[in-house]
Design an enzyme around this catalytic site. Sequence first.
Site, PDB file in Angstrom:
ATOM      1  N   THR A  97      42.124  44.648  47.926  1.00 26.81           N
ATOM      2  CA  THR A  97      42.722  45.049  46.726  1.00 26.81           C
ATOM      3  C   THR A  97      41.679  45.239  45.956  1.00 26.81           C
ATOM      4  OG1 THR A  97      44.732  43.713  47.107  1.00 26.81           O
ATOM      5  CG2 THR A  97      44.406  44.285  44.903  1.00 26.81           C
ATOM      6  N   LYS A 172      50.001  47.974  45.011  1.00 26.81           N
ATOM      7  CA  LYS A 172      49.819  46.731  45.097  1.00 26.81           C
ATOM      8  C   LYS A 172      49.566  45.968  43.783  1.00 26.81           C
ATOM      9  CE  LYS A 172      48.384  42.875  46.647  1.00 26.81           C
ATOM     10  NZ  LYS A 172      47.092  42.556  47.634  1.00 26.81           N
ATOM     11  N   LYS A 240      41.583  38.246  39.563  1.00 28.83           N
ATOM     12  CA  LYS A 240      40.623  39.503  39.772  1.00 28.83           C
ATOM     13  C   LYS A 240      41.598  40.531  39.949  1.00 28.83           C
ATOM     14  CE  LYS A 240      40.219  40.802  43.908  1.00 28.83           C
ATOM     15  NZ  LYS A 240      40.733  41.890  44.898  1.00 28.83           N
TER      16      LYS A 240
END
Length: 289
Positions: A97, A172, A240
């Site tokens: 990701t 995502k 993150k």
Amino acid sequence: MAKVAFLGLGVMGYPMAGHLQAAGHDVTVYNRTAAKAEAWAKEHGGSHAATPREAAQGADFVMTCVGNDDDLRSVCTGKDGAFAGMEEGAILVDHTTVSAKVTRDLAAIAAGGGIGYVDAPISGGQAGAENGQLSVMCGGDQATYDKAAPVIDAYAKICRRMGDVGAGQITKMCNQIAIAGLVQGLSESLHFAQASGLDGEKVVEVISQGAAGSWQMVNRHKTMLADEYEHGFAVDWMRKDLNICLTTADEIGASLPVTALVDQFYKDVQKMGGGRWDTSSLLKRLKDV
């Protein structure tokens, strides 16, 4: 069956690479900590390499599953990077990701060498990786995706092309935005139930069968009620990811007020020493407020 390199053997990558080997692919692995790559090869019967370049040499597909933008650049570029070892016509499939920007930058570099590129971030957690039941959201041209999809199927419950390069990462982000709000809502619900003197387990048994039900509720409520957070996807990694979501939202003019708020709640959890706790630890923050 294909010759595959798998770069990154964390809690997700380790079992994913194992599924590829079990499916009959010829798998060579690389990990920054070499001992883990050696352990994987001993357990699964594949090979291990000292550098990404060495692992990628002769591979039809190179899968990456590392930590962040910088980690991905590191394993892909440079004299020891995967691109240096890949041949024209090979395909890199990135399961990390990361930002859509680094995805598009690396895809452009790959294209310059005749290498295909699919961004394919995953959802489903450690259990999904171990059971081969991941949701894989992909970006890339149709022909490249069509070649990669049968290999990805070794660990996928569902795999879909969402659009051109970068579309997988954007999807995502949608996933993480949805999870952030869900976990906060579930945490508040369980906190409210306990503060009211109700049995949280009984509450979930009833409301999970109606409109309030979710994967998070079914799979995380027991450990949340037990005040156990040493499993699953870590708060540090969630922050993150949410930073990527919020930065991208600024770039495209999208408004994410709830996501921004929950990101700050996760910051509170980090201050409590919970950076490695599971994302469901938002409940612990409420208890300690």
